[in-house]
Design a protein around this motif. Structure first.
Motif, PDB file in Angstrom:
ATOM      1  N   UNK A  32       0.845  -1.204   0.000  1.00 37.10           N
ATOM      2  CA  UNK A  32       0.000   0.000   0.000  1.00 37.10           C
ATOM      3  C   UNK A  32       0.875   1.245   0.000  1.00 37.10           C
ATOM      4  N   UNK A  33       1.922   1.212   0.798  1.00 38.62           N
ATOM      5  CA  UNK A  33       2.815   2.364   0.855  1.00 38.62           C
ATOM      6  C   UNK A  33       3.400   2.653  -0.522  1.00 38.62           C
ATOM      7  N   UNK A  34       3.851   1.600  -1.198  1.00 35.83           N
ATOM      8  CA  UNK A  34       4.430   1.795  -2.531  1.00 35.83           C
ATOM      9  C   UNK A  34       3.379   2.340  -3.490  1.00 35.83           C
ATOM     10  N   UNK A  35       2.165   1.838  -3.361  1.00 42.57           N
ATOM     11  CA  UNK A  35       1.096   2.320  -4.233  1.00 42.57           C
ATOM     12  C   UNK A  35       0.764   3.780  -3.929  1.00 42.57           C
ATOM     13  N   UNK A  36       0.776   4.141  -2.665  1.00 40.85           N
ATOM     14  CA  UNK A  36       0.533   5.542  -2.311  1.00 40.85           C
ATOM     15  C   UNK A  36       1.588   6.438  -2.946  1.00 40.85           C
ATOM     16  N   UNK A  57       0.269   0.749 -11.168  1.00 43.30           N
ATOM     17  CA  UNK A  57       0.767  -0.564 -10.772  1.00 43.30           C
ATOM     18  C   UNK A  57       2.218  -0.734 -11.212  1.00 43.30           C
ATOM     19  N   UNK A  58       2.495  -0.366 -12.455  1.00 45.25           N
ATOM     20  CA  UNK A  58       3.856  -0.514 -12.964  1.00 45.25           C
ATOM     21  C   UNK A  58       4.836   0.324 -12.159  1.00 45.25           C
ATOM     22  N   UNK A  59       4.444   1.560 -11.864  1.00 52.59           N
ATOM     23  CA  UNK A  59       5.340   2.449 -11.119  1.00 52.59           C
ATOM     24  C   UNK A  59       5.597   1.931  -9.714  1.00 52.59           C
ATOM     25  N   UNK A  60       4.622   1.225  -9.162  1.00 46.07           N
ATOM     26  CA  UNK A  60       4.790   0.682  -7.816  1.00 46.07           C
ATOM     27  C   UNK A  60       5.472  -0.685  -7.861  1.00 46.07           C
ATOM     28  N   UNK A  61       5.741  -1.179  -9.043  1.00 48.63           N
ATOM     29  CA  UNK A  61       6.365  -2.488  -9.174  1.00 48.63           C
ATOM     30  C   UNK A  61       5.463  -3.610  -8.727  1.00 48.63           C
ATOM     31  N   UNK A  62       4.221  -3.524  -9.135  1.00 44.11           N
ATOM     32  CA  UNK A  62       3.176  -4.411  -8.631  1.00 44.11           C
ATOM     33  C   UNK A  62       2.236  -4.685  -9.786  1.00 44.11           C
ATOM     34  N   UNK A  63       1.505  -5.752  -9.733  1.00 42.22           N
ATOM     35  CA  UNK A  63       0.595  -6.032 -10.835  1.00 42.22           C
ATOM     36  C   UNK A  63      -0.733  -5.299 -10.640  1.00 42.22           C
ATOM     37  N   UNK A  64      -1.417  -5.164 -11.753  1.00 42.01           N
ATOM     38  CA  UNK A  64      -2.673  -4.432 -11.695  1.00 42.01           C
ATOM     39  C   UNK A  64      -3.660  -5.051 -10.707  1.00 42.01           C
ATOM     40  N   UNK A  65      -3.694  -6.350 -10.690  1.00 42.58           N
ATOM     41  CA  UNK A  65      -4.609  -7.030  -9.784  1.00 42.58           C
ATOM     42  C   UNK A  65      -4.379  -6.638  -8.336  1.00 42.58           C
ATOM     43  N   UNK A  66      -3.136  -6.391  -7.998  1.00 41.06           N
ATOM     44  CA  UNK A  66      -2.811  -6.018  -6.622  1.00 41.06           C
ATOM     45  C   UNK A  66      -3.455  -4.689  -6.229  1.00 41.06           C
ATOM     46  N   UNK A  67      -3.521  -3.794  -7.187  1.00 40.49           N
ATOM     47  CA  UNK A  67      -4.191  -2.532  -6.904  1.00 40.49           C
ATOM     48  C   UNK A  67      -5.633  -2.802  -6.521  1.00 40.49           C
ATOM     49  N   UNK A  73     -11.151   0.019  -5.976  1.00 44.87           N
ATOM     50  CA  UNK A  73     -11.300   0.684  -7.263  1.00 44.87           C
ATOM     51  C   UNK A  73     -10.302   1.827  -7.342  1.00 44.87           C
ATOM     52  N   UNK A  74     -10.171   2.368  -8.528  1.00 49.41           N
ATOM     53  CA  UNK A  74      -9.301   3.514  -8.707  1.00 49.41           C
ATOM     54  C   UNK A  74      -9.789   4.675  -7.825  1.00 49.41           C
ATOM     55  N   UNK A  75     -11.082   4.844  -7.798  1.00 44.90           N
ATOM     56  CA  UNK A  75     -11.667   5.924  -7.025  1.00 44.90           C
ATOM     57  C   UNK A  75     -11.345   5.779  -5.533  1.00 44.90           C
ATOM     58  N   UNK A  76     -11.413   4.562  -5.051  1.00 45.96           N
ATOM     59  CA  UNK A  76     -11.082   4.284  -3.655  1.00 45.96           C
ATOM     60  C   UNK A  76      -9.616   4.581  -3.355  1.00 45.96           C
ATOM     61  N   UNK A  77      -8.781   4.175  -4.272  1.00 45.05           N
ATOM     62  CA  UNK A  77      -7.353   4.450  -4.099  1.00 45.05           C
ATOM     63  C   UNK A  77      -7.123   5.942  -3.910  1.00 45.05           C
TER      64      UNK A  77
END
Lengths: 217, 217
Positions: A32-36, A57-67, A73-77
């Motif tokens: 989550x921290x990386x995604x933030x 997802x790519x920038x966080x080094x994570x797959x889309x599913x992980x988001x 949802x994107x909105x929730x993020x």
DNA sequence: CTATTTGAACTGACTGGTCAGTTTAGTTAG
DNA sequence: CTAACTAAACTGACCAGTCAGTTCAAATAG
């Protein structure tokens, strides 16, 4: 900075029908921290609608599913991202709340903290001003709430000034708070975007002009 | 963005709104006006990326082809829209430039004009703050230019004050202009979005606090 | 101590839909 | 007569959200 996910509704949508209590938030917190961090950067630059979930997802080094696993949802993020950023900013403002004996100095310290925050998280202010004030905003409730929390801190500092100094009571406090918050964000953003040569102190002084005009001489 | 090849030949056979805005327009002006109004409204509310060309065309009561006939692209439409809005705002500000003999009164008049402009074109300020300050903005050059025009007017008013009154010379003028412009936009937007009960005069007074703090007493 | 199981965390190809921009053939108005 | 506009179909790219399958650390069993 922790801001661990409010255990409420928007928890991870566990696919295997788990009831959803954070038993082992081991990897999740780091993720989550990386995604933030990744989304703060990208969304701050290009706007919420201008960034794809794949990019985040790519920038966080994570797959889309992980988001979608961590946020529904994107909105929730984005909603959680806003809360995350405001929590950091509030933490910094409150950290010096009462360090100075003179309320004007305290105010100046607060404005300085705000400028430093904008240096450290340059994208947050961009995200804030781009999405705030949208009329039927998807995050209207979130903004109203977070805005109120920020204004409350400013209000406290202004009240302290008004208690110690003679001030112009004809000026509506609410508008004064809004003007101060607005000046903080815009001066900070202008400095980053158009005038990087302007110093921290110049910016603080310009914003503090508001307070000097509020106090009667 | 697509057709990234240098295929400039892809333009419509007609004079897409690029250079000539001279003695051309018969229906065109009315159509452009309708498109400006419709897109100002929609884009102000939902953001540039959140509105489709089809929607804009429909709202203006015009076909999609007409949008591409008058403007070469969505991006061009928005750039011209920004210029259009700033021209209106500048026109209003300059209309009272020198009406008052006292520079502080002149400044107050200007701020009042700005608030009125935001009442009349509530969506323009939203568009401005949401797209300004984006780092690799598509309209970065446009913003830099328009921003400078607006700041120049504010600078003139501040200079007039500094000529007539003793002011705090230690405050950097550039930051002061930015703070003033920021306060104007944010106070205006906050009033529209969150505090419609606040009066025009309250808002002006709050913004003028900056000037009162600039002048030495 | 080793083997097996569990399930939260994560993956990435895929789907269904959207949208900017194009094209064409015809219509209207100055 | 011609510039301005219409209407509708089309393309090609792009994207949010989904889902069946994979990984692996910890829990449990033997």
């Amino acid at each position: 900075m922790s801001t661990q996910d409010s255990g409420a509704a928007a928890a991870p949508a566990a696919p295997a029908g788990a009831p959803g209590k954070k038993l082992r938030p081991a990897r999740t917190n780091a993720t989550k921290q990386r995604l933030f961090e990744a989304s703060m950067e990208l969304i701050g630059e290009r706007g919420a609608a201008g960034v794809t979930v794949d990019e985040i997802a790519a920038a966080a080094g994570v797959s889309k599913g992980t988001v979608y696993y961590n946020f529904g949802s994107k909105s929730d993020l984005i909603a959680q991202l806003l809360r995350h950023g405001v929590d950091i900013m509030l933490g910094r403002l409150q950290a010096i709340e009462g360090q100075a004996s003179d309320p004007l100095e305290a105010m100046e310290g607060m404005v300085g903290q705000a400028m430093d925050f904008m240096d450290d998280y340059p994208s947050f202010a961009r995200l804030w001003v781009s999405e705030n004030w949208r009329t039927p905003s998807e995050w209207g409730k979130v903004f109203a709430e977070l805005r109120e929390e920020l204004l409350a801190v400013i209000r406290g500092a202004i009240d302290a000034v008004a208690d110690r100094y003679p001030v112009d009571r004809s000026i509506a406090q609410g508008s004064l708070e809004a003007a101060t918050l607005g000046a903080i964000f815009v001066v900070g953003l202008d400095r980053q975007t158009y005038n990087p040569e302007r110093t921290r102190e110049q910016s603080i002084a310009a914003i503090m002009t508001i307070m000097r005009g509020y106090v009667l001489h």
